[in-house]
Design a protein around this motif. Structure first.
Motif, mmCIF file in Angstrom:
data_model
loop_
_atom_site.group_PDB
_atom_site.id
_atom_site.type_symbol
_atom_site.label_atom_id
_atom_site.label_comp_id
_atom_site.label_asym_id
_atom_site.label_seq_id
_atom_site.Cartn_x
_atom_site.Cartn_y
_atom_site.Cartn_z
ATOM 1 N N LEU A 1 74.019 118.458 -21.949
ATOM 2 C CA LEU A 1 74.505 117.190 -21.398
ATOM 3 C C LEU A 1 73.349 116.295 -20.966
ATOM 4 C CD1 LEU A 1 77.542 118.384 -19.234
ATOM 5 C CD2 LEU A 1 77.588 117.362 -21.506
ATOM 6 N N GLY A 2 72.268 116.916 -20.463
ATOM 7 C CA GLY A 2 71.096 116.133 -20.073
ATOM 8 C C GLY A 2 70.498 115.375 -21.247
ATOM 9 N N CYS A 3 70.636 115.932 -22.450
ATOM 10 C CA CYS A 3 70.124 115.264 -23.660
ATOM 11 C C CYS A 3 70.942 114.037 -24.045
ATOM 12 C CB CYS A 3 70.088 116.253 -24.827
ATOM 13 S SG CYS A 3 68.840 117.551 -24.634
ATOM 14 N N THR A 4 72.073 113.815 -23.400
ATOM 15 C CA THR A 4 72.890 112.628 -23.675
ATOM 16 C C THR A 4 72.666 111.539 -22.628
ATOM 17 O OG1 THR A 4 74.795 113.372 -22.352
ATOM 18 C CG2 THR A 4 74.674 114.136 -24.636
ATOM 19 N N MET A 5 71.807 111.798 -21.641
ATOM 20 C CA MET A 5 71.649 110.886 -20.508
ATOM 21 C C MET A 5 70.376 110.050 -20.632
ATOM 22 S SD MET A 5 72.661 113.661 -17.583
ATOM 23 C CE MET A 5 72.392 112.557 -16.197
ATOM 24 N N GLU A 6 70.356 108.941 -19.905
ATOM 25 C CA GLU A 6 69.191 108.060 -19.864
ATOM 26 C C GLU A 6 68.865 107.747 -18.417
ATOM 27 O OE1 GLU A 6 69.997 104.593 -22.164
ATOM 28 O OE2 GLU A 6 70.664 105.732 -23.915
ATOM 29 N N PHE A 7 67.582 107.849 -18.078
ATOM 30 C CA PHE A 7 67.170 107.631 -16.694
ATOM 31 C C PHE A 7 67.492 106.217 -16.227
ATOM 32 C CE2 PHE A 7 64.000 106.422 -13.495
ATOM 33 C CZ PHE A 7 64.281 107.377 -12.525
ATOM 34 N N SER A 8 67.368 105.239 -17.129
ATOM 35 C CA SER A 8 67.620 103.848 -16.749
ATOM 36 C C SER A 8 69.076 103.642 -16.337
ATOM 37 C CB SER A 8 67.273 102.904 -17.914
ATOM 38 O OG SER A 8 68.037 103.241 -19.065
ATOM 39 N N ARG A 9 70.000 104.310 -17.032
ATOM 40 C CA ARG A 9 71.418 104.156 -16.702
ATOM 41 C C ARG A 9 71.774 104.919 -15.427
ATOM 42 N NH1 ARG A 9 75.452 104.702 -21.595
ATOM 43 N NH2 ARG A 9 76.755 103.780 -19.959
ATOM 44 N N ILE A 10 71.117 106.054 -15.201
ATOM 45 C CA ILE A 10 71.314 106.776 -13.943
ATOM 46 C C ILE A 10 70.870 105.901 -12.776
ATOM 47 C CG2 ILE A 10 70.575 108.770 -12.590
ATOM 48 C CD1 ILE A 10 70.295 110.303 -15.212
ATOM 49 N N LYS A 11 69.701 105.274 -12.945
ATOM 50 C CA LYS A 11 69.171 104.393 -11.910
ATOM 51 C C LYS A 11 70.125 103.230 -11.641
ATOM 52 C CE LYS A 11 64.976 101.809 -10.736
ATOM 53 N NZ LYS A 11 63.639 101.373 -11.232
ATOM 54 N N ALA A 12 70.733 102.700 -12.724
ATOM 55 C CA ALA A 12 71.674 101.587 -12.577
ATOM 56 C C ALA A 12 72.890 101.997 -11.756
ATOM 57 C CB ALA A 12 72.112 101.090 -13.957
ATOM 58 N N HIS A 13 73.396 103.213 -11.978
ATOM 59 C CA HIS A 13 74.547 103.700 -11.205
ATOM 60 C C HIS A 13 74.195 103.894 -9.729
ATOM 61 C CE1 HIS A 13 77.553 104.158 -14.296
ATOM 62 N NE2 HIS A 13 76.759 104.894 -15.043
ATOM 63 N N LYS B 1 71.545 119.590 -29.238
ATOM 64 C CA LYS B 1 72.974 119.259 -29.117
ATOM 65 C C LYS B 1 73.812 120.132 -30.040
ATOM 66 C CE LYS B 1 72.681 114.370 -27.795
ATOM 67 N NZ LYS B 1 72.986 112.990 -28.238
ATOM 68 N N LYS B 2 73.404 120.211 -31.311
ATOM 69 C CA LYS B 2 74.196 120.963 -32.285
ATOM 70 C C LYS B 2 74.166 122.454 -31.964
ATOM 71 C CE LYS B 2 74.931 121.448 -37.268
ATOM 72 N NZ LYS B 2 74.471 121.030 -38.615
ATOM 73 N N GLY B 3 72.965 122.990 -31.748
ATOM 74 C CA GLY B 3 72.844 124.412 -31.443
ATOM 75 C C GLY B 3 73.522 124.767 -30.134
ATOM 76 N N GLY B 4 73.362 123.894 -29.119
ATOM 77 C CA GLY B 4 73.981 124.135 -27.821
ATOM 78 C C GLY B 4 75.491 124.165 -27.901
ATOM 79 N N THR B 5 76.051 123.254 -28.689
ATOM 80 C CA THR B 5 77.511 123.197 -28.835
ATOM 81 C C THR B 5 78.052 124.467 -29.483
ATOM 82 O OG1 THR B 5 77.406 120.783 -29.070
ATOM 83 C CG2 THR B 5 79.429 121.869 -29.801
#
Length: 346
Positions: free
Chosen positions: A42-54, A188-192
């Motif tokens: 899930l961390g591989c789907t996130m962006e620091f800039s969007r976390i900061k925005a929230h 993502k693929k292997g993790g899923t």
């Protein structure tokens, strides 16, 4: 440690060696590994800039926190009154309603194409706030039901460990996405694939560990309560976020985060607070709630995905209008073209 208005102790005992058998240990190890892998993926789907925005504009986060700590405890309390549960049943359901968060909400938010940055921020904040909010909510809603001090039963150490197990793999995933994006598709693929295989192993081990014991808790009023609680959470979480004009992606995220409860935390509190002969088969109520929230969550995903396929695409519904050239416009256009040609030749 006294629960009011309780009949004779249950003639109930947990399976022999429950919690100390090799299968129990194997299940615990697999669940920890699965949690770390899920959070990394899930961390591989996130962006620091969007976390900061929230975090800088926490409108969505504030609404989600109100939904989690307002809707679910109140829902659990009201359902206990509506179905006229005895006090120990009402207390077990109340503890479940006051145990917010959990990592299942992150997985289902991803499946619902929600805002993963908001989902992880919500899980982190709700887990941290649980250190103070859980004792407060249990104190408010359990008055008249329980004489003891439930705040001493909240597993503060376990909550902190859960927080660390969310933050560290998510941070690694965010780092990989920003610094080593070429590895992200493979993770993502292997993790899923690994998560799906582990889920099968968890299901099999859980069946062997619990066996027929869960059948004791499948009474009509507990079945109704455990089915209505997540459903009300999903619906009211979505409605509340819609009232405050969150976008569709954030609405789906808040809905998932509200409906899913941390059943592992609930089980820990029940185990620490009551002896098996006191709580009886209600020890397995969190597992019953887990079954219903998983079933309802999958049903919502199926409905959402079918709706996406049936709904016409925005690109197909767009109509492009062009102004047809008039007789007066054509000579002017030709004249402009000739002038430009002469100018370029000069």
């Amino acid at each position: 440690m006294e629960v009011h208005n309780v009949s004779a102790p249950f003639n109930f005992s947990l399976p022999p060696g429950f919690g100390k058998r090799p299968t129990d240990l194997a299940l615990s190890v697999i669940l920890v590994f699965m949690l770390l892998l899920v959070m990394l993926t899930l961390g591989c789907t996130m962006e620091f800039s969007r976390i900061k925005a929230h975090l800088w504009k926490p409108k969505g986060l504030a609404i989600a926190m109100v939904a989690q700590y307002g809707i679910m405890p109140l829902t659990a309390f009201v359902l206990g009154k509506v179905f006229r549960l005895n006090n120990i049943e009402a207390l077990a359901i109340l503890i479940c309603g006051c145990s917010p968060g959990g990592n299942l909400s992150n997985i289902f938010s991803l499946a619902m194409k929600g805002d993963m940055n908001l989902s992880i921020v919500m899980t982190t904040c709700s887990t941290f706030c649980a250190l103070g909010m859980m004792p407060l909510l249990l104190f408010i809603y359990s008055r008249g039901i329980y004489d003891g001090d439930l705040k001493d039963k909240v597993p503060y150490g376990g909550i902190m460990i859960s927080l660390v197990m969310v933050l560290i793999p998510c941070t690694i995933g965010i780092f990989l996405k920003s610094k080593r994006p070429q590895y992200v598709p493979y993770i993502k693929k292997g993790g899923t694939i690994i998560i799906v295989l582990i889920s099968v192993a968890v299901t099999v081990l859980s069946f062997f560990n619990v066996g027929k014991s869960i059948m004791f808790v499948m009474t009509p009023h507990l079945l109704a309560t455990s089915s209505l609680m997540p459903f009300i959470g999903f619906v009211l979480g979505y409605i509340l976020s819609a009232l405050f004009c969150l976008n569709a992606q954030c609405r789906r995220t808040v809905s998932m985060e509200t409906g899913f409860q941390n059943v592992q935390l609930c089980s820990t509190i029940l185990n620490v607070t009551f002896r098996p002969e006191v709580i009886g088969p209600l020890f397995f109520f969190p597992l019953l709630y887990l079954i219903f929230q998983l079933g309802e969550g999958f049903l919502i995903i199926i409905i959402f995905r079918c709706y996406e396929k049936i709904r016409p695409s925005k690109d197909k519904t767009k109509m492009i209008y062009t102004v047809a050239p008039t007789e007066e416009a054509i000579p002017k256009a030709l004249e402009n073209g000739i002038q430009k040609e002469e100018y370029s030749q000069a």
